[in-house]
Design a protein around this motif. Structure first.
Motif, PDB file in Angstrom:
ATOM      1  N   GLY A  12       0.734  -0.985  -0.485  1.00 51.68           N
ATOM      2  CA  GLY A  12      -0.311  -0.053  -0.120  1.00 51.68           C
ATOM      3  C   GLY A  12       0.780   1.486   0.124  1.00 51.68           C
ATOM      4  N   SER A  13       0.744   2.676   0.872  1.00 53.12           N
ATOM      5  CA  SER A  13       0.999   3.348   0.875  1.00 53.12           C
ATOM      6  C   SER A  13       2.534   3.352   1.961  1.00 53.12           C
ATOM      7  CB  SER A  13       0.822   4.260   1.156  1.00 53.12           C
ATOM      8  OG  SER A  13       0.136   4.028   2.771  1.00 53.12           O
ATOM      9  N   VAL A  14       2.951   1.740   3.027  1.00 56.56           N
ATOM     10  CA  VAL A  14       3.512   1.874   3.853  1.00 56.56           C
ATOM     11  C   VAL A  14       5.146   1.037   3.468  1.00 56.56           C
ATOM     12  CG1 VAL A  14       3.826   0.521   5.915  1.00 56.56           C
ATOM     13  CG2 VAL A  14       2.218   2.021   6.246  1.00 56.56           C
ATOM     14  N   LYS A  15       6.296   1.729   2.975  1.00 56.32           N
ATOM     15  CA  LYS A  15       7.287   1.209   3.013  1.00 56.32           C
ATOM     16  C   LYS A  15       7.590  -0.359   4.312  1.00 56.32           C
ATOM     17  CE  LYS A  15      11.717   2.872   3.254  1.00 56.32           C
ATOM     18  NZ  LYS A  15      12.773   3.299   3.435  1.00 56.32           N
ATOM     19  N   ILE A  16       7.478  -1.551   3.796  1.00 63.54           N
ATOM     20  CA  ILE A  16       7.720  -2.476   4.206  1.00 63.54           C
ATOM     21  C   ILE A  16       9.417  -2.658   3.977  1.00 63.54           C
ATOM     22  CG2 ILE A  16       5.287  -3.462   4.347  1.00 63.54           C
ATOM     23  CD1 ILE A  16       5.989  -5.627   2.092  1.00 63.54           C
ATOM     24  N   GLY A  17       9.942  -2.279   3.665  1.00 58.90           N
ATOM     25  CA  GLY A  17      11.837  -3.043   3.662  1.00 58.90           C
ATOM     26  C   GLY A  17      12.381  -2.220   2.672  1.00 58.90           C
ATOM     27  N   THR A  18      13.687  -3.033   2.278  1.00 58.86           N
ATOM     28  CA  THR A  18      14.207  -2.089   0.975  1.00 58.86           C
ATOM     29  C   THR A  18      15.273  -3.776   0.925  1.00 58.86           C
ATOM     30  OG1 THR A  18      16.483  -2.299   3.065  1.00 58.86           O
ATOM     31  CG2 THR A  18      14.859  -0.351   2.068  1.00 58.86           C
ATOM     32  N   GLU A  19      16.052  -3.339  -0.875  1.00 58.03           N
ATOM     33  CA  GLU A  19      16.731  -4.812  -1.173  1.00 58.03           C
ATOM     34  C   GLU A  19      17.670  -3.596  -1.555  1.00 58.03           C
ATOM     35  OE1 GLU A  19      17.323  -8.662  -1.566  1.00 58.03           O
ATOM     36  OE2 GLU A  19      15.259  -7.906  -0.269  1.00 58.03           O
ATOM     37  N   ALA A  20      19.228  -4.814  -1.384  1.00 57.23           N
ATOM     38  CA  ALA A  20      19.896  -4.352  -2.122  1.00 57.23           C
ATOM     39  C   ALA A  20      19.930  -4.470  -3.320  1.00 57.23           C
ATOM     40  CB  ALA A  20      21.462  -4.724  -1.465  1.00 57.23           C
ATOM     41  N   ASN A  21      20.579  -3.909  -4.788  1.00 52.56           N
ATOM     42  CA  ASN A  21      21.262  -4.434  -6.256  1.00 52.56           C
ATOM     43  C   ASN A  21      21.852  -4.706  -6.292  1.00 52.56           C
ATOM     44  OD1 ASN A  21      19.480  -4.766  -8.628  1.00 52.56           O
ATOM     45  ND2 ASN A  21      20.840  -2.192  -8.904  1.00 52.56           N
ATOM     46  N   PHE A  22      22.650  -6.251  -6.424  1.00 50.83           N
ATOM     47  CA  PHE A  22      23.614  -6.627  -6.677  1.00 50.83           C
ATOM     48  C   PHE A  22      23.630  -7.140  -7.638  1.00 50.83           C
ATOM     49  CE2 PHE A  22      23.550  -7.155  -1.820  1.00 50.83           C
ATOM     50  CZ  PHE A  22      24.032  -6.073  -1.259  1.00 50.83           C
ATOM     51  N   THR A  23      22.979  -7.451  -8.493  1.00 50.18           N
ATOM     52  CA  THR A  23      23.254  -7.942  -9.774  1.00 50.18           C
ATOM     53  C   THR A  23      22.042  -7.457 -10.893  1.00 50.18           C
ATOM     54  OG1 THR A  23      21.798  -9.751  -9.270  1.00 50.18           O
ATOM     55  CG2 THR A  23      23.927 -10.370  -8.921  1.00 50.18           C
ATOM     56  N   PRO A  24      22.363  -7.386 -11.979  1.00 50.66           N
ATOM     57  CA  PRO A  24      21.437  -6.654 -13.350  1.00 50.66           C
ATOM     58  C   PRO A  24      20.193  -8.263 -13.179  1.00 50.66           C
ATOM     59  CG  PRO A  24      23.540  -7.166 -14.616  1.00 50.66           C
ATOM     60  CD  PRO A  24      23.768  -7.891 -12.848  1.00 50.66           C
ATOM     61  N   SER A  25      19.682  -8.277 -12.539  1.00 49.58           N
ATOM     62  CA  SER A  25      18.946  -9.894 -12.397  1.00 49.58           C
ATOM     63  C   SER A  25      17.460  -9.492 -12.173  1.00 49.58           C
ATOM     64  CB  SER A  25      19.223 -10.826 -12.675  1.00 49.58           C
ATOM     65  OG  SER A  25      19.950 -10.854 -11.506  1.00 49.58           O
ATOM     66  N   ALA A  26      16.701 -10.078 -11.207  1.00 49.93           N
ATOM     67  CA  ALA A  26      15.458  -9.972 -10.547  1.00 49.93           C
ATOM     68  C   ALA A  26      16.153 -10.253  -9.554  1.00 49.93           C
ATOM     69  CB  ALA A  26      14.295 -11.529 -11.475  1.00 49.93           C
ATOM     70  N   THR A  59      -6.444 -12.533   1.550  1.00 48.03           N
ATOM     71  CA  THR A  59      -6.749 -10.805   2.194  1.00 48.03           C
ATOM     72  C   THR A  59      -6.631 -10.707   1.052  1.00 48.03           C
ATOM     73  OG1 THR A  59      -7.264 -11.467   4.587  1.00 48.03           O
ATOM     74  CG2 THR A  59      -6.498  -9.114   2.991  1.00 48.03           C
ATOM     75  N   ALA A  60      -6.717  -9.554   0.066  1.00 53.44           N
ATOM     76  CA  ALA A  60      -5.808  -8.611  -0.834  1.00 53.44           C
ATOM     77  C   ALA A  60      -4.775  -7.767  -0.157  1.00 53.44           C
ATOM     78  CB  ALA A  60      -6.803  -8.064  -1.593  1.00 53.44           C
ATOM     79  N   TYR A  61      -3.473  -7.742  -1.061  1.00 53.23           N
ATOM     80  CA  TYR A  61      -2.553  -6.593  -1.176  1.00 53.23           C
ATOM     81  C   TYR A  61      -1.828  -6.243  -1.379  1.00 53.23           C
ATOM     82  CZ  TYR A  61      -2.326  -8.783   3.823  1.00 53.23           C
ATOM     83  OH  TYR A  61      -2.682  -9.240   5.270  1.00 53.23           O
ATOM     84  N   THR A  62      -1.619  -5.324  -1.873  1.00 50.68           N
ATOM     85  CA  THR A  62      -0.979  -4.409  -3.235  1.00 50.68           C
ATOM     86  C   THR A  62       0.331  -3.888  -3.225  1.00 50.68           C
ATOM     87  OG1 THR A  62      -3.093  -3.204  -3.549  1.00 50.68           O
ATOM     88  CG2 THR A  62      -1.061  -2.340  -4.466  1.00 50.68           C
ATOM     89  N   PHE A  63       0.746  -4.159  -3.614  1.00 51.21           N
ATOM     90  CA  PHE A  63       2.665  -4.090  -3.213  1.00 51.21           C
ATOM     91  C   PHE A  63       3.337  -3.246  -4.896  1.00 51.21           C
ATOM     92  CE2 PHE A  63       1.808  -7.901  -1.232  1.00 51.21           C
ATOM     93  CZ  PHE A  63       2.263  -7.500  -0.325  1.00 51.21           C
ATOM     94  N   THR A  64       4.262  -2.323  -4.802  1.00 48.57           N
ATOM     95  CA  THR A  64       5.036  -1.244  -5.370  1.00 48.57           C
ATOM     96  C   THR A  64       6.704  -1.593  -5.333  1.00 48.57           C
ATOM     97  OG1 THR A  64       4.279   0.495  -4.755  1.00 48.57           O
ATOM     98  CG2 THR A  64       3.031  -0.232  -6.469  1.00 48.57           C
ATOM     99  N   GLN A  85       4.113   0.048 -11.908  1.00 50.14           N
ATOM    100  CA  GLN A  85       3.299  -0.723 -11.902  1.00 50.14           C
ATOM    101  C   GLN A  85       3.310  -1.157 -10.288  1.00 50.14           C
ATOM    102  OE1 GLN A  85       2.262  -2.595 -15.232  1.00 50.14           O
ATOM    103  NE2 GLN A  85      -0.077  -3.013 -14.956  1.00 50.14           N
ATOM    104  N   ALA A  86       1.567  -0.998 -10.246  1.00 48.63           N
ATOM    105  CA  ALA A  86       1.356  -2.449  -9.022  1.00 48.63           C
ATOM    106  C   ALA A  86       0.799  -3.691  -9.056  1.00 48.63           C
ATOM    107  CB  ALA A  86       0.165  -1.396  -8.134  1.00 48.63           C
ATOM    108  N   LEU A  87       0.430  -4.516  -8.056  1.00 42.98           N
ATOM    109  CA  LEU A  87       0.799  -5.607  -8.112  1.00 42.98           C
ATOM    110  C   LEU A  87      -0.567  -6.149  -6.866  1.00 42.98           C
ATOM    111  CD1 LEU A  87       1.089  -9.128  -9.217  1.00 42.98           C
ATOM    112  CD2 LEU A  87       2.589  -8.959  -6.690  1.00 42.98           C
TER     113      LEU A  87
END
Length: 437
Positions: A159-173, A185-190, A205-207
């Motif tokens: 939703g509008s709440v930041k729930i975490g961070t992830e480092a960008n170590f590789t140019p992949s998924a 329960t339905a949740y929206t993530f961006t 784009q939101a999921l």
């Protein structure tokens, strides 16, 4: 250069984009030298892109040189682009070939201002995340890295709440595991991208995804624990993993019981543990159960019994002279918090601290040497400076070494007592005799 000027900063310019093997050839590498038309995103279909190794490299070791930059507006674009490209240094000029570096540009002051500022550009927007491993209380998000050069991490929003961070170590998924959700329960993530300057992209784009319904059944019973590595105060337990009766949840925890009381809870990814703090020569019964994130639990396994060993607390004491040092060695078979060597340097039990029929003038406590002070009946000691007696510890075998010149006394015979304590028990060995000369 470094040989004759070890404090100098070296800068290497190979003339082309260097391979990763050039990283340690100089303090700073010029990885781009060329015209504005080859550097700016808007001026050509395929603008300059750093190599993958540059994105993870220290930006203070990367320099870009860009010429034929027509005005201050283009200057700002180049500076912003250099930050996205992970370059810690950039020089921009409006000069052109054959020698674009022979004068300062008219916007030099603006170049400094732009370099200090954010440059105005933000990272590209990440792709829409996808969800997998969707359970009643958690799921896994994954997305493809966006504008990999210069992007150092991603912020994940529920939703509008930041729930975490992830480092960008590789140019992949990139992936992020979400926990603590509610069943059905339905949740929206961006996802937003973040660069080294702290600039954050717009949200991708939101999921929207709905978690699974709560599991209707408990997990299966884990395998009966297997006991190994039994010691005086610890045992190792391993067991076969439990499984889920349906796809609504997963095994999140294993609860380990000792004599019917829950000792600890482990993550569901672990199927083994070493339990410490046990009492020597004591029998224990252990069971394990599996538990979902919703606390629906399996039955406990069958009980497995184990009896801790009962070794002699301290064994194989020795005292010897080697190269002008007194060397003391013993094996401590229990996990003591303190190990002592009491040293009677005059072999007179009436002087020094009275312990196990000796009078100690010196004491080693772990890796510190002390000398007795005050009355013999007082526990009063002063640290001997400049001496670190502990030489080695190997599987409970401890060795200390102290210069004989430090161990002052009136005789040439020492009496030595080894001692171990954990606060609740005290174990002493009979005195060992050492002839010093």
């Amino acid at each position: 250069m470094k040989k004759y000027h070890p404090g100098a900063t070296t800068i290497a310019n190979p003339g082309i984009a260097p391979a990763a093997c050039y990283q340690d050839t100089a303090d700073i590498l010029v990885t781009f030298e060329g015209p504005y038309s080859a550097y700016d995103v808007a001026t050509r279909p395929a603008p300059y892109q750093p190599q993958a190794w540059e994105a993870a490299y220290d930006p203070q070791r990367i320099w870009h040189l860009v010429y034929d930059v027509p005005d201050a507006t283009a200057l700002a674009k180049v500076v912003a682009r250099s930050k996205a490209n992970n370059a810690g240094y950039v020089y921009v000029t409006d000069d052109v070939l054959p020698n674009p570096w022979d004068r300062l540009p008219p916007y030099q002051a603006g170049q400094v201002t732009a370099a200090k500022g954010s440059g105005g550009a933000t990272p590209a927007t990440p792709a829409k995340p996808t969800a997998s491993q969707v359970k009643a209380t958690g799921l896994r998000l994954s997305w493809t890295s966006a504008a990999y050069p210069g992007v150092v991490g991603y912020d994940i929003y529920q939703g509008s709440v930041k729930i975490g961070t992830e480092a960008n170590f590789t140019p992949s998924a990139t992936v992020f595991d979400v926990a603590g959700l509610s069943p059905a329960t339905a949740y929206t993530f961006t996802v937003k991208a973040r660069d080294k300057a702290g600039k954050v992209s717009a949200a991708g784009q939101a999921l929207t995804v709905t978690t699974a319904a709560a599991s209707a059944s408990a997990p299966t019973v884990p395998g009966t624990p297997v006991v190994s590595d039994v010691g005086p105060t610890s045992v190792k337990l391993t067991w076969a993993a439990a499984t889920d009766a349906d796809s609504g949840d997963y095994v999140a925890f294993y609860d380990v019981y000792r004599n019917g009381v829950r000792e600890l809870s482990l993550p569901g990814t672990l199927t083994g543990v070493t339990l410490g703090g046990l009492t020597p020569n004591t029998s224990y019964g252990f069971t394990v159960r599996a538990r979902h994130t919703t606390d629906r639990a399996s039955a406990q396994t069958a009980t497995v019994s184990a009896t801790t060993t009962n070794p002699a607390p301290i064994t194989n004491p020795t005292a010897a002279v080697s190269n002008g040092n007194a060397v003391y060695t013993a094996t401590f078979n229990l996990p003591y918090t303190q190990r002592h060597v009491f040293i009677d340097t005059d072999a007179n039990y009436q002087t020094g601290w009275s312990v196990n029929q000796i009078g100690a003038e010196f004491m080693i406590e772990n890796n510190t040497l002390f000398q007795k002070t005050g009355a013999s009946t007082d526990w009063s000691w002063s640290q001997v400076p400049g001496v670190s007696p502990l030489v080695s510890t190997d599987n409970g075998r401890y060795q200390w070494s102290v210069p004989l010149s430090v161990l002052t006394g009136s005789g040439n015979v020492q009496k030595v007592v080894f001692h171990g304590t954990d606060g609740s028990r005290n174990d002493y060995l009979p005195a060992v005799t050492l002839t010093t000369r």
